[in-house]
Design a protein around this motif. Sequence first.
Motif, PDB file in Angstrom:
ATOM      1  N   THR A 187      -4.874  12.278   4.774  1.00 31.05           N
ATOM      2  CA  THR A 187      -6.074  11.445   4.617  1.00 31.05           C
ATOM      3  C   THR A 187      -7.198  11.910   5.540  1.00 31.05           C
ATOM      4  N   SER A 201       0.845  -1.214   0.000  1.00 32.82           N
ATOM      5  CA  SER A 201       0.000   0.000   0.000  1.00 32.82           C
ATOM      6  C   SER A 201       0.875   1.257   0.000  1.00 32.82           C
ATOM      7  N   GLU A 202       2.102   1.142   0.514  1.00 30.83           N
ATOM      8  CA  GLU A 202       3.029   2.286   0.462  1.00 30.83           C
ATOM      9  C   GLU A 202       3.511   2.502  -0.976  1.00 30.83           C
ATOM     10  N   GLY A 206     -11.783   6.902  -4.620  1.00 30.32           N
ATOM     11  CA  GLY A 206     -12.500   7.601  -3.552  1.00 30.32           C
ATOM     12  C   GLY A 206     -11.558   8.447  -2.713  1.00 30.32           C
ATOM     13  N   ALA A 224       1.864   1.646  -3.636  1.00 23.88           N
ATOM     14  CA  ALA A 224       0.713   2.180  -4.384  1.00 23.88           C
ATOM     15  C   ALA A 224       0.634   3.694  -4.189  1.00 23.88           C
ATOM     16  N   TYR A 225       0.840   4.144  -2.958  1.00 25.28           N
ATOM     17  CA  TYR A 225       0.746   5.581  -2.667  1.00 25.28           C
ATOM     18  C   TYR A 225       1.890   6.343  -3.333  1.00 25.28           C
ATOM     19  N   SER A 247       1.262   6.805  -6.936  1.00 24.79           N
ATOM     20  CA  SER A 247       0.209   7.755  -7.260  1.00 24.79           C
ATOM     21  C   SER A 247       0.616   9.186  -6.899  1.00 24.79           C
ATOM     22  N   THR A 249      -6.784  12.277  -1.075  1.00 26.28           N
ATOM     23  CA  THR A 249      -5.560  12.312  -0.261  1.00 26.28           C
ATOM     24  C   THR A 249      -4.371  12.825  -1.074  1.00 26.28           C
ATOM     25  N   THR A 250      -4.235  12.310  -2.272  1.00 27.32           N
ATOM     26  CA  THR A 250      -3.082  12.684  -3.096  1.00 27.32           C
ATOM     27  C   THR A 250      -3.120  14.177  -3.446  1.00 27.32           C
ATOM     28  N   PRO A 299     -10.543   1.719  -5.892  1.00 32.82           N
ATOM     29  CA  PRO A 299      -9.926   3.048  -5.891  1.00 32.82           C
ATOM     30  C   PRO A 299     -10.902   4.128  -6.367  1.00 32.82           C
ATOM     31  N   LEU A 306       6.907  10.466   5.178  1.00 30.40           N
ATOM     32  CA  LEU A 306       7.421   9.175   5.646  1.00 30.40           C
ATOM     33  C   LEU A 306       6.288   8.170   5.553  1.00 30.40           C
ATOM     34  N   LEU A 307       6.467   7.148   4.712  1.00 26.46           N
ATOM     35  CA  LEU A 307       5.391   6.178   4.500  1.00 26.46           C
ATOM     36  C   LEU A 307       5.282   5.210   5.674  1.00 26.46           C
ATOM     37  N   LYS A 308       4.033   4.919   6.036  1.00 33.21           N
ATOM     38  CA  LYS A 308       3.755   4.014   7.149  1.00 33.21           C
ATOM     39  C   LYS A 308       2.941   2.830   6.638  1.00 33.21           C
ATOM     40  N   VAL A 347      -2.590   7.914  11.409  1.00 40.56           N
ATOM     41  CA  VAL A 347      -2.743   8.663  10.153  1.00 40.56           C
ATOM     42  C   VAL A 347      -4.197   9.105   9.942  1.00 40.56           C
ATOM     43  N   GLY A 376      -8.611   7.926  -1.499  1.00 43.60           N
ATOM     44  CA  GLY A 376      -7.193   7.959  -1.920  1.00 43.60           C
ATOM     45  C   GLY A 376      -6.910   9.052  -2.939  1.00 43.60           C
ATOM     46  N   THR A 377      -7.847   9.261  -3.843  1.00 39.96           N
ATOM     47  CA  THR A 377      -7.662  10.290  -4.872  1.00 39.96           C
ATOM     48  C   THR A 377      -7.604  11.670  -4.221  1.00 39.96           C
TER      49      THR A 377
HETATM   50  N1  LIG Z   1       2.397   8.475   6.187  1.00 42.69           N
HETATM   51  C1  LIG Z   1       1.520   7.870   5.390  1.00 42.69           C
HETATM   52  N2  LIG Z   1       0.440   8.553   4.933  1.00 42.69           N
HETATM   53  C2  LIG Z   1      -0.445   7.958   4.081  1.00 42.69           C
HETATM   54  O1  LIG Z   1      -1.433   8.598   3.663  1.00 42.69           O
HETATM   55  C3  LIG Z   1      -0.227   6.593   3.666  1.00 42.69           C
HETATM   56  C4  LIG Z   1       0.908   5.941   4.167  1.00 42.69           C
HETATM   57  N3  LIG Z   1       1.745   6.583   5.028  1.00 42.69           N
HETATM   58  N4  LIG Z   1       1.178   4.656   3.811  1.00 42.69           N
HETATM   59  C5  LIG Z   1       0.385   3.962   2.815  1.00 42.69           C
HETATM   60  C6  LIG Z   1      -1.055   4.431   2.827  1.00 42.69           C
HETATM   61  C7  LIG Z   1      -1.820   4.066   1.576  1.00 42.69           C
HETATM   62  N5  LIG Z   1      -2.130   5.323   0.939  1.00 42.69           N
HETATM   63  C8  LIG Z   1      -2.666   5.499  -0.336  1.00 42.69           C
HETATM   64  C9  LIG Z   1      -3.270   6.694  -0.684  1.00 42.69           C
HETATM   65  C10 LIG Z   1      -3.752   6.914  -1.951  1.00 42.69           C
HETATM   66  C11 LIG Z   1      -3.652   5.936  -2.901  1.00 42.69           C
HETATM   67  C12 LIG Z   1      -4.202   6.255  -4.241  1.00 42.69           C
HETATM   68  O2  LIG Z   1      -3.988   7.328  -4.760  1.00 42.69           O
HETATM   69  N6  LIG Z   1      -4.998   5.452  -4.843  1.00 42.69           N
HETATM   70  C13 LIG Z   1      -5.719   5.858  -6.005  1.00 42.69           C
HETATM   71  C14 LIG Z   1      -5.661   4.820  -7.080  1.00 42.69           C
HETATM   72  C15 LIG Z   1      -4.326   4.645  -7.667  1.00 42.69           C
HETATM   73  C16 LIG Z   1      -4.346   3.602  -8.737  1.00 42.69           C
HETATM   74  O3  LIG Z   1      -5.393   3.387  -9.375  1.00 42.69           O
HETATM   75  O4  LIG Z   1      -3.274   2.999  -8.913  1.00 42.69           O
HETATM   76  C17 LIG Z   1      -7.188   5.995  -5.646  1.00 42.69           C
HETATM   77  O5  LIG Z   1      -7.572   5.558  -4.535  1.00 42.69           O
HETATM   78  O6  LIG Z   1      -7.917   6.506  -6.479  1.00 42.69           O
HETATM   79  C18 LIG Z   1      -3.047   4.718  -2.589  1.00 42.69           C
HETATM   80  C19 LIG Z   1      -2.551   4.502  -1.311  1.00 42.69           C
HETATM   81  C20 LIG Z   1      -1.655   6.348   1.702  1.00 42.69           C
HETATM   82  N7  LIG Z   1      -1.057   5.909   2.795  1.00 42.69           N
END
Ligand SMILES: Nc1nc(=O)c2c([nH]1)NC[C@@H]1CN(c3ccc(C(=O)N[C@@H](CCC(=O)O)C(=O)O)cc3)C=[N+]21
Length: 282
Positions: free
Chosen positions: A139, A42-43, A259, A45-46, A49, A264-265, A257, A93-95, A167, A261-262
Amino acid sequence: MGHVIKGKDVAEFFLIDATSKLPKENEVKPTLAIVRIGNHPSEIAYEKSVIKRLNPLGIECVSYVFEKEIEEAEFNRSFDEINQNPQIHSILLLKPVPKHISLDHVIQTIDPLKDVDAIGLVNMAKIYQEGQKGFIPCTAEAVTKILEYQKIELKGTAVTMVGFGMVIGRPLTLLLLESGSTVTVCNEFTKDLKTETSRADVLIVATGVIHLIEEDFVKEGATVIDVGINVDKKGRLVGDVNFEDVKDKASSITPVPGGVGTVTTYVLASHVLESFRLQMKN
Ligand SMILES: Nc1nc(=O)c2c([nH]1)NC[C@@H]1CN(c3ccc(C(=O)N[C@@H](CCC(=O)O)C(=O)O)cc3)C=[N+]21
Ligand SMILES: NC(=O)C1=CN([C@@H]2O[C@H](COP(=O)(O)OP(=O)(O)OC[C@H]3O[C@@H](n4cnc5c(N)ncnc54)[C@H](OP(=O)(O)O)[C@@H]3O)[C@@H](O)[C@H]2O)C=CC1
């Protein structure tokens, strides 16, 4: 079928403006360090993205990847270098990090102006404090934006928050309480999860347990926010909520995906730009 909340619509409504104001002629590019220990799916993936979304906005992303066996003292030395590097404006820093690494040093020393996901003590304390906030974990902020976009009245509303991680669950619980909601918080030890989730008008789930929430956990007409991003055996991104099962019972629901996550980015992008502006002023 309930309304499916598209993360892209929310991001466009609140954040596209905030992320499009970067002066083109700027010589110094806002730079984000993405720090990852190990290869948690999941890290990764983030990270992918984030790079895909932030690069077109003129933000430079530099990944620092460490082996999962790295010793804490060695990691802390590398972290200090990143934290003190004036060419790096923001740090993510990814968790989760491996269990043998304590984040005490990072939490105490990260520059609050670079701390775009609010893992350090200064930004954390401002969430606890009433009033003016610093950076909020991206998030948790994304979820508040989605609720605002959906025009959900939070005052007096019964919210159930499943998960109390650093988080999402923890900061979001405080923010929702500050908005006047009545919040029930659940964790792995909750005796009767179904009863707690079934009385929620707004159900927010952030546990990392694939499809923890099924149809009979949800009140008819509830708003369901699925924060979970998990990678299943086939390599697909799936949430903590069984979307197909729940979608007809909810009045609105976020997909995975596409929702939370989009959003968040995009929130991260706006934080990186804000962090850059704050440091250019100094
Ligand atoms: N310190 C920290 N903060 C975080 O926010 C954090 C983390 N560590 N560790 C991992 C998780 C996981 N996470 C995701 C967020 C968005 C997508 C993302 O953008 N997904 C897109 C889809 C991407 C695709 O289709 O490949 C969506 O949901 O639309 C993925 C994974 C954040 N995290
Ligand atoms: N959409 C996005 O942008 C983002 C998504 N995520 C995703 O959100 C999920 C959670 O992440 P994070 O908060 O960091 O995880 P943490 O491991 O820090 O927290 C998980 C929480 O869930 C609780 N929990 C675990 N199992 C159960 C269960 N069976 N019933 C009830 N509660 C349970 C834990 O309880 P206890 O305290 O008792 O252990 C803990 O409080 C992951 O899937 C992650 O990938 C994360 C960041 C951003």
